[in-house]
Design a protein around this motif. Structure first.
Motif, PDB file in Angstrom:
ATOM      1  N   ARG A  72       0.768  -1.210  -0.141  1.00  0.00           N
ATOM      2  CA  ARG A  72      -0.076  -0.073  -0.071  1.00  0.00           C
ATOM      3  C   ARG A  72       0.844   1.193   0.045  1.00  0.00           C
ATOM      4  N   LEU A  73       2.117   1.105   0.033  1.00  0.00           N
ATOM      5  CA  LEU A  73       2.941   2.161   0.300  1.00  0.00           C
ATOM      6  C   LEU A  73       3.047   3.077  -1.050  1.00  0.00           C
ATOM      7  N   PRO A  74       3.189   4.499  -1.041  1.00  0.00           N
ATOM      8  CA  PRO A  74       3.219   5.298  -2.245  1.00  0.00           C
ATOM      9  C   PRO A  74       4.460   4.815  -3.064  1.00  0.00           C
ATOM     10  N   GLU A  75       5.771   4.420  -2.267  1.00  0.00           N
ATOM     11  CA  GLU A  75       6.800   4.290  -2.889  1.00  0.00           C
ATOM     12  C   GLU A  75       7.142   2.750  -3.500  1.00  0.00           C
ATOM     13  N   TYR A  76       5.964   2.033  -3.180  1.00  0.00           N
ATOM     14  CA  TYR A  76       6.166   0.660  -3.727  1.00  0.00           C
ATOM     15  C   TYR A  76       5.260   0.318  -4.860  1.00  0.00           C
ATOM     16  N   GLY A  77       5.706   0.690  -6.193  1.00  0.00           N
ATOM     17  CA  GLY A  77       4.561   0.769  -7.112  1.00  0.00           C
ATOM     18  C   GLY A  77       4.455  -0.672  -7.951  1.00  0.00           C
ATOM     19  N   VAL A  78       5.258  -1.707  -7.336  1.00  0.00           N
ATOM     20  CA  VAL A  78       5.006  -2.953  -7.842  1.00  0.00           C
ATOM     21  C   VAL A  78       3.571  -3.433  -7.933  1.00  0.00           C
ATOM     22  N   TRP A  79       3.074  -3.326  -6.790  1.00  0.00           N
ATOM     23  CA  TRP A  79       1.660  -3.918  -6.394  1.00  0.00           C
ATOM     24  C   TRP A  79       0.576  -3.425  -7.349  1.00  0.00           C
ATOM     25  N   ARG A  80       0.584  -2.293  -7.168  1.00  0.00           N
ATOM     26  CA  ARG A  80      -0.274  -1.180  -8.193  1.00  0.00           C
ATOM     27  C   ARG A  80      -0.007  -1.644  -9.528  1.00  0.00           C
ATOM     28  N   ALA A  81       0.938  -1.767 -10.052  1.00  0.00           N
ATOM     29  CA  ALA A  81       1.275  -1.725 -11.400  1.00  0.00           C
ATOM     30  C   ALA A  81       0.834  -3.132 -11.876  1.00  0.00           C
ATOM     31  N   GLU A  82       0.937  -4.060 -11.082  1.00  0.00           N
ATOM     32  CA  GLU A  82       0.342  -5.558 -11.645  1.00  0.00           C
ATOM     33  C   GLU A  82      -0.900  -5.536 -11.391  1.00  0.00           C
ATOM     34  N   ARG A  83      -1.584  -4.682 -10.619  1.00  0.00           N
ATOM     35  CA  ARG A  83      -2.984  -4.943 -10.356  1.00  0.00           C
ATOM     36  C   ARG A  83      -3.582  -3.990 -11.617  1.00  0.00           C
ATOM     37  N   ARG A  84      -2.849  -3.149 -12.130  1.00  0.00           N
ATOM     38  CA  ARG A  84      -3.334  -2.471 -13.274  1.00  0.00           C
ATOM     39  C   ARG A  84      -3.200  -3.513 -14.446  1.00  0.00           C
ATOM     40  N   LEU A  85      -2.290  -4.107 -14.390  1.00  0.00           N
ATOM     41  CA  LEU A  85      -2.180  -5.057 -15.815  1.00  0.00           C
ATOM     42  C   LEU A  85      -3.238  -6.030 -15.839  1.00  0.00           C
ATOM     43  N   LEU A  86      -3.454  -6.694 -14.580  1.00  0.00           N
ATOM     44  CA  LEU A  86      -4.334  -7.768 -14.106  1.00  0.00           C
ATOM     45  C   LEU A  86      -5.966  -7.443 -14.611  1.00  0.00           C
ATOM     46  N   GLU A  87      -6.167  -6.093 -14.301  1.00  0.00           N
ATOM     47  CA  GLU A  87      -7.401  -5.755 -14.365  1.00  0.00           C
ATOM     48  C   GLU A  87      -7.743  -5.427 -15.682  1.00  0.00           C
ATOM     49  N   ALA A  88      -6.687  -4.949 -16.551  1.00  0.00           N
ATOM     50  CA  ALA A  88      -6.642  -4.640 -17.899  1.00  0.00           C
ATOM     51  C   ALA A  88      -6.853  -6.107 -18.759  1.00  0.00           C
ATOM     52  N   HIS A  89      -6.169  -7.052 -18.199  1.00  0.00           N
ATOM     53  CA  HIS A  89      -6.366  -8.136 -19.299  1.00  0.00           C
ATOM     54  C   HIS A  89      -6.712  -9.264 -18.727  1.00  0.00           C
ATOM     55  N   ALA A  90      -7.198  -9.336 -17.567  1.00  0.00           N
ATOM     56  CA  ALA A  90      -8.106 -10.523 -17.048  1.00  0.00           C
ATOM     57  C   ALA A  90      -8.847 -11.458 -18.021  1.00  0.00           C
ATOM     58  N   GLU A  91      -9.640 -10.718 -18.815  1.00  0.00           N
ATOM     59  CA  GLU A  91     -10.705 -11.368 -19.837  1.00  0.00           C
ATOM     60  C   GLU A  91      -9.654 -12.150 -20.758  1.00  0.00           C
ATOM     61  N   THR A  92      -8.640 -11.509 -21.557  1.00  0.00           N
ATOM     62  CA  THR A  92      -7.747 -12.080 -22.286  1.00  0.00           C
ATOM     63  C   THR A  92      -7.254 -13.444 -21.727  1.00  0.00           C
ATOM     64  N   ILE A  93      -6.410 -13.295 -20.476  1.00  0.00           N
ATOM     65  CA  ILE A  93      -5.992 -14.319 -19.657  1.00  0.00           C
ATOM     66  C   ILE A  93      -7.115 -15.350 -19.594  1.00  0.00           C
ATOM     67  N   ALA A  94      -8.256 -15.277 -19.150  1.00  0.00           N
ATOM     68  CA  ALA A  94      -9.183 -16.109 -18.824  1.00  0.00           C
ATOM     69  C   ALA A  94      -9.580 -16.918 -20.190  1.00  0.00           C
ATOM     70  N   THR A  95      -9.662 -16.083 -21.353  1.00  0.00           N
ATOM     71  CA  THR A  95     -10.172 -16.797 -22.495  1.00  0.00           C
ATOM     72  C   THR A  95      -8.943 -17.703 -23.184  1.00  0.00           C
ATOM     73  N   ALA A  96      -7.615 -17.027 -23.244  1.00  0.00           N
ATOM     74  CA  ALA A  96      -6.782 -17.791 -23.705  1.00  0.00           C
ATOM     75  C   ALA A  96      -6.372 -18.903 -22.957  1.00  0.00           C
ATOM     76  N   SER A  97      -6.431 -19.027 -21.498  1.00  0.00           N
ATOM     77  CA  SER A  97      -6.072 -20.296 -20.746  1.00  0.00           C
ATOM     78  C   SER A  97      -7.183 -21.299 -20.715  1.00  0.00           C
ATOM     79  N   ALA A  98      -8.486 -20.688 -20.788  1.00  0.00           N
ATOM     80  CA  ALA A  98      -9.683 -21.664 -20.301  1.00  0.00           C
ATOM     81  C   ALA A  98      -9.391 -22.726 -19.105  1.00  0.00           C
ATOM     82  N   ALA A  99      -8.702 -22.196 -18.485  1.00  0.00           N
ATOM     83  CA  ALA A  99      -8.186 -23.125 -17.228  1.00  0.00           C
ATOM     84  C   ALA A  99      -9.364 -23.405 -16.203  1.00  0.00           C
TER      85      ALA A  99
END
Ligand code: AVI
Length: 327
Positions: A55-82
């Protein structure tokens, strides 16, 4: 030269040390750089402190990954069909929710978080309680043992999707990371998927702030390792006599976390069975965080038996998420 000493103080034979005690003896009781495996950072309090770091403003790792997962969750789900999702080092599993929701829109899903912290497993079970169609099977083991256990319940007709998020791969040293990816690939079937998050290299001041934040949360996360040895190994570390320290290995693109002794001092642990001497300035190396280049990721994954299906980059922080197929 580092002062060091570790000697059994009792003559009575005891059962051989295992687990944390054995690793503490192996890591602290020798002449070279003292170190402890980073997995011991994650007891109940350590897991909570890591959650606070995200949650720290200095630690951008977590928020960056959340942005990517939110943007691409559907592609991940459709491509993997897991229908089986195995997450390594799942923590609170907060970011995973988006991917699970996208998969659940297609089919029922078994979710196996593999996490050594039981408190984090409990928290993630609660957090995902409301997802209809999700079967939660938490596994409190090391990564590969957890993968083995999770894959025993697979339905061979559907692919499995392994999530290794947050750039946790960067906490292995280079050789161990490669060996780990190969060992993971060996356990999967061709056509299974890996979703891998990797933190990209960035300027030193940004990294320093991320690993030595103004509030001192990362310092508390690191020093909790001493407190944990006091609690669990009967050690007598005086926390005020140690401090959190960050080192950079620029050529290797590694950020290292250390605990530095601020004076000459002796510490006992193992209920008085062992003692260690620290010289002033001597450190315990507690974690390495490797920062990747895109070229490096592009070479590493195929070498370990994974073919890239997709890759997304968050340029705001500098983070890459790749979806790979086991060849
Ligand atoms: C879990 N791991 C990827 C984190 C990292 O960035 O290496 C752990 C961490 N250590 C200090 N801050 C965060």
């Amino acid at each position: 030269m580092n002062a060091w000493l570790a000697r059994p103080l009792r003559s009575l034979p005891r059962a051989p040390a295992t687990g944390f005690l054995a690793d503490a003896i192996a890591g602290l009781c020798h002449d070279a750089q003292k170190s402890l495996p980073p997995k011991y950072l994650y007891d109940e309090l350590g897991s909570m402190l890591f959650d606070a770091i995200t949650r720290l403003p200095e630690y951008g790792v977590w928020r960056a990954e959340r942005r990517l997962l939110e943007a691409h969750a559907e592609t991940i789900a459709t491509a993997s069909a897991a229908d089986l999702v195995v997450e390594l080092g799942s923590g609170s599993a907060e970011k995973t929710r988006t991917v699970l929701e996208a998969l659940l829109a297609q089919r029922r899903v078994t979710y196996c978080p593999v996490e050594i912290s039981r408190s984090a497993l409990d928290a993630s079970r609660h957090a995902l309680d409301d997802l209809d169609g999700l079967l939660f099977r938490g596994i409190a083991r090391d990564y590969l043992a957890g993968v083995d256990e999770a894959l025993t319940i697979r339905d061979a007709s559907q692919p499995a999707l392994v999530l290794f998020l947050g750039s946790s791969l960067g906490n292995f040293d280079a050789e161990a990371g490669e060996n780990f990816l190969r060992a993971l690939r060996d356990r999967l079937k061709p056509g299974d998927f890996l979703l891998l998050g990797t933190d990209l290299d960035k300027p030193e001041p940004t990294l320093r702030a991320a690993y030595d934040d103004a509030l001192g949360v990362t310092a508390a996360f690191n020093l909790n390792l001493l407190a944990r040895m006091n609690r669990e190994l009967g050690a007598d570390f005086r926390l005020a006599h140690f401090r959190h320290r960050i080192e950079f290995d620029r050529s290797a693109r590694n950020v290292e976390m250390h605990i530095e002794s601020m004076r000459a001092q002796r510490v006992r642990f193992g209920e008085g069975d062992f003692e260690i001497d620290f010289a002033p300035g001597e450190t315990i190396h507690t974690e390495t965080s490797h920062k990747y280049s895109l070229d490096e990721i592009e070479a590493l994954l195929p070498d370990c038996g994974f073919r890239r299906a997709e890759q997304w980059v968050d340029h705001e922080w500098g983070f890459a998420t790749g979806l790979y197929i086991a060849d």
